[in-house]
Design a protein around this motif. Structure first.
Motif, mmCIF file in Angstrom:
data_model
loop_
_atom_site.group_PDB
_atom_site.id
_atom_site.type_symbol
_atom_site.label_atom_id
_atom_site.label_comp_id
_atom_site.label_asym_id
_atom_site.label_seq_id
_atom_site.Cartn_x
_atom_site.Cartn_y
_atom_site.Cartn_z
ATOM 1 N N ASN A 1 0.816 -1.216 0.000
ATOM 2 C CA ASN A 1 0.000 0.000 0.000
ATOM 3 C C ASN A 1 0.855 1.274 0.000
ATOM 4 O OD1 ASN A 1 -2.207 -1.803 0.212
ATOM 5 N ND2 ASN A 1 -1.975 -1.841 2.437
ATOM 6 N N GLY A 2 0.379 2.313 0.655
ATOM 7 C CA GLY A 2 1.093 3.579 0.731
ATOM 8 C C GLY A 2 0.664 4.559 -0.345
ATOM 9 N N VAL A 3 0.376 5.800 0.078
ATOM 10 C CA VAL A 3 -0.065 6.857 -0.836
ATOM 11 C C VAL A 3 0.678 8.146 -0.504
ATOM 12 C CG1 VAL A 3 -2.346 5.957 -1.420
ATOM 13 C CG2 VAL A 3 -2.044 7.225 0.710
ATOM 14 N N ALA A 4 0.786 9.026 -1.505
ATOM 15 C CA ALA A 4 1.479 10.297 -1.305
ATOM 16 C C ALA A 4 0.893 11.344 -2.240
ATOM 17 C CB ALA A 4 2.974 10.143 -1.562
ATOM 18 N N ILE A 5 1.052 12.610 -1.853
ATOM 19 C CA ILE A 5 0.668 13.738 -2.684
ATOM 20 C C ILE A 5 1.878 14.653 -2.813
ATOM 21 C CG2 ILE A 5 -0.829 15.761 -2.903
ATOM 22 C CD1 ILE A 5 -2.963 14.232 -1.320
ATOM 23 N N LEU A 6 2.270 14.945 -4.046
ATOM 24 C CA LEU A 6 3.404 15.822 -4.342
ATOM 25 C C LEU A 6 2.886 17.097 -4.995
ATOM 26 C CD1 LEU A 6 5.704 13.216 -6.185
ATOM 27 C CD2 LEU A 6 5.281 13.420 -3.720
ATOM 28 N N SER A 7 3.554 18.204 -4.729
ATOM 29 C CA SER A 7 3.133 19.465 -5.342
ATOM 30 C C SER A 7 4.335 20.357 -5.612
ATOM 31 C CB SER A 7 2.151 20.204 -4.429
ATOM 32 O OG SER A 7 1.879 21.501 -4.922
ATOM 33 N N ARG A 8 4.302 21.020 -6.760
ATOM 34 C CA ARG A 8 5.306 22.039 -7.067
ATOM 35 C C ARG A 8 4.640 23.417 -7.197
ATOM 36 N NH1 ARG A 8 6.623 23.251 -12.757
ATOM 37 N NH2 ARG A 8 4.938 22.488 -14.085
ATOM 38 N N VAL A 9 3.384 23.504 -6.762
ATOM 39 C CA VAL A 9 2.638 24.773 -6.841
ATOM 40 C C VAL A 9 2.159 25.190 -5.455
ATOM 41 C CG1 VAL A 9 1.956 24.549 -9.250
ATOM 42 C CG2 VAL A 9 0.555 23.460 -7.495
ATOM 43 N N GLY A 10 2.983 24.943 -4.473
ATOM 44 C CA GLY A 10 2.622 25.263 -3.096
ATOM 45 C C GLY A 10 2.496 24.010 -2.265
ATOM 46 N N ALA A 11 2.886 24.073 -1.027
ATOM 47 C CA ALA A 11 2.876 22.899 -0.163
ATOM 48 C C ALA A 11 1.454 22.388 0.045
ATOM 49 C CB ALA A 11 3.495 23.230 1.189
ATOM 50 N N PRO A 12 1.222 21.083 -0.130
ATOM 51 C CA PRO A 12 -0.102 20.523 0.145
ATOM 52 C C PRO A 12 -0.396 20.565 1.635
ATOM 53 C CG PRO A 12 1.474 18.778 -0.350
ATOM 54 C CD PRO A 12 2.183 20.073 -0.582
ATOM 55 N N VAL A 13 -1.610 20.958 1.976
ATOM 56 C CA VAL A 13 -2.021 21.069 3.381
ATOM 57 C C VAL A 13 -2.902 19.871 3.704
ATOM 58 C CG1 VAL A 13 -3.227 22.449 5.103
ATOM 59 C CG2 VAL A 13 -1.902 23.577 3.280
ATOM 60 N N GLU A 14 -2.419 18.980 4.542
ATOM 61 C CA GLU A 14 -3.142 17.743 4.841
ATOM 62 C C GLU A 14 -4.475 18.027 5.531
ATOM 63 O OE1 GLU A 14 -2.534 13.831 7.676
ATOM 64 O OE2 GLU A 14 -0.771 14.630 6.633
ATOM 65 N N THR A 15 -5.525 17.378 5.024
ATOM 66 C CA THR A 15 -6.845 17.505 5.625
ATOM 67 C C THR A 15 -7.368 16.176 6.155
ATOM 68 O OG1 THR A 15 -7.873 17.213 3.448
ATOM 69 C CG2 THR A 15 -7.489 19.474 4.201
ATOM 70 N N ARG A 16 -6.837 15.068 5.657
ATOM 71 C CA ARG A 16 -7.275 13.762 6.144
ATOM 72 C C ARG A 16 -6.220 12.706 5.827
ATOM 73 N NH1 ARG A 16 -11.380 11.321 8.264
ATOM 74 N NH2 ARG A 16 -12.691 13.195 8.163
ATOM 75 N N ARG A 17 -6.009 11.808 6.798
ATOM 76 C CA ARG A 17 -5.084 10.681 6.635
ATOM 77 C C ARG A 17 -5.850 9.412 6.995
ATOM 78 N NH1 ARG A 17 0.932 10.081 7.120
ATOM 79 N NH2 ARG A 17 0.769 12.281 6.554
ATOM 80 N N GLY A 18 -6.172 8.624 5.983
ATOM 81 C CA GLY A 18 -6.975 7.436 6.207
ATOM 82 C C GLY A 18 -8.441 7.709 5.916
ATOM 83 N N LEU A 19 -9.111 6.716 5.361
ATOM 84 C CA LEU A 19 -10.530 6.854 5.035
ATOM 85 C C LEU A 19 -11.369 6.592 6.279
ATOM 86 C CD1 LEU A 19 -12.293 7.330 2.478
ATOM 87 C CD2 LEU A 19 -12.514 4.860 2.307
ATOM 88 N N PRO A 20 -12.315 7.466 6.593
ATOM 89 C CA PRO A 20 -13.126 7.256 7.801
ATOM 90 C C PRO A 20 -14.080 6.076 7.631
ATOM 91 C CG PRO A 20 -13.944 9.133 6.555
ATOM 92 C CD PRO A 20 -12.669 8.715 5.896
ATOM 93 N N GLY A 21 -14.596 5.598 8.763
ATOM 94 C CA GLY A 21 -15.608 4.552 8.725
ATOM 95 C C GLY A 21 -15.194 3.227 9.316
ATOM 96 N N ASP A 22 -13.883 3.023 9.542
ATOM 97 C CA ASP A 22 -13.409 1.773 10.134
ATOM 98 C C ASP A 22 -12.146 2.066 10.933
ATOM 99 O OD1 ASP A 22 -12.582 -0.726 10.889
ATOM 100 O OD2 ASP A 22 -12.478 -1.562 8.863
ATOM 101 N N PRO A 23 -12.271 2.299 12.233
ATOM 102 C CA PRO A 23 -11.104 2.647 13.061
ATOM 103 C C PRO A 23 -10.068 1.537 13.159
ATOM 104 C CG PRO A 23 -13.040 2.238 14.428
ATOM 105 C CD PRO A 23 -13.525 2.272 13.014
ATOM 106 N N ASP A 24 -10.453 0.308 12.793
ATOM 107 C CA ASP A 24 -9.516 -0.810 12.874
ATOM 108 C C ASP A 24 -8.766 -1.058 11.564
ATOM 109 O OD1 ASP A 24 -10.255 -1.391 15.521
ATOM 110 O OD2 ASP A 24 -11.985 -2.547 14.841
ATOM 111 N N ASP A 25 -9.072 -0.277 10.539
ATOM 112 C CA ASP A 25 -8.408 -0.455 9.243
ATOM 113 C C ASP A 25 -7.015 0.162 9.308
ATOM 114 O OD1 ASP A 25 -7.672 -0.806 6.640
ATOM 115 O OD2 ASP A 25 -9.309 0.347 5.758
ATOM 116 N N SER A 26 -5.984 -0.669 9.192
ATOM 117 C CA SER A 26 -4.600 -0.205 9.309
ATOM 118 C C SER A 26 -3.924 -0.005 7.958
ATOM 119 C CB SER A 26 -3.783 -1.204 10.139
ATOM 120 O OG SER A 26 -3.781 -2.483 9.521
#
Length: 257
Positions: free
Chosen positions: A63-88
């Motif tokens: 797995n593993g995901v990333a967001i890259l930007s050269r037009v300004g630093a990306p501002v994180e709003t969410r890490r992980g999809l909601p709905g299952d607190p046990d999903d690692s």
């Protein structure tokens, strides 16, 4: 602004491929999937040297995901999809970039089908649908982009009969993807190229890329607030032909900002 999605299939082993592509294609924002590396081994310095600020959500070997930007630093709003607190699983990362909310996702493969992995895929799709509805309700210009591991229709696969028993082409998965789009999201590729056979993935075996025996599983869905700004969309097939490359090719959209 050009926003691309690229399942890199191992960022450590294919860093040279990624850097070459970034230098040649020069996307403004990139959503990466299948990093297959831990957070501490993410090549932040190398990407910074190439002009990109990075956010990442890694996982050892998978797995593993990333967001890259050269037009300004990306501002994180969410890490992980909601709905299952046990999903690692590290499969979702969301950030604001230049006034657009970019959700980078790596949807579960689901094979073998049927089975527990396919059930997890369907549950993940349900969770994505719920979160996507929240984004629609908010009215923000949003983009859900990445490897959905869903072949939406027969037009998106070279020979449909060869994928009948695969979770990527399962009726339940296709139905959930169609339901998601029908809520108000715009499938960029299919909207601008309604009848064209466009693929984003070609297996390594049987000279699939040379024969163009591929499937379309990497998608960009635009919210109603962003869809009117869509200018172009396509797939950059070039890096798929390089040595030691990913089995995916980058797909991209251009939006007016």
């Amino acid at each position: 602004m050009r926003i691309a999605s690229y399942n890199i299939n191992g960022i450590t082993s294919r860093l040279a491929v990624l850097l070459r592509w970034l230098g040649e294609f020069t996307p403004d924002v990139v959503a990466l999937q299948e990093l297959k590396t831990t957070d501490d081994r993410f090549p932040e310095a190398e990407l910074a040297a190439a002009g990109y600020t990075s956010l990442w959500h890694g996982q050892k070997s998978w797995n593993g995901v990333a967001i890259l930007s050269r037009v300004g630093a990306p501002v994180e709003t969410r890490r992980g999809l909601p709905g299952d607190p046990d999903d690692s699983h590290s499969r979702y990362l969301e950030a604001a970039v230049s006034g657009i909310l970019v959700g980078c996702l790596y949807l579960p493969n689901g094979n073998p089908w049927p089975g527990p992995k396919f059930d997890y895929k369907l549950a993940w799709l349900d969770r994505l649908h719920a979160h996507a509805q929240g984004l629609l309700d908010s009215g923000v210009p949003a983009l859900l982009i990445g490897d959905y591991n869903v072949i939406p229709t027969d037009l998106d696969v070279y020979k449909p009969e060869r994928w009948i028993k695969d979770a990527l082409f399962a009726p339940e998965a296709k139905a959930k993807f169609a339901k998601l789009v029908a809520c108000g999201w715009t499938d960029a590729i299919r909207t601008l190229h309604p009848e064209e056979r466009i693929y984003t993935f070609w297996p390594y075996w049987r000279d699939a890329f040379a024969r163009n025996s591929g499937i379309r599983i990497d998608h960009a869905l635009l919210s109603p607030a962003l869809a009117p700004r869509l200018q172009a969309a396509g797939v950059d097939r070039t890096p798929r032909g390089w040595d030691k490359t990913s089995d995916h090719a980058p797909m991209w959209v251009e939006v007016k900002i």
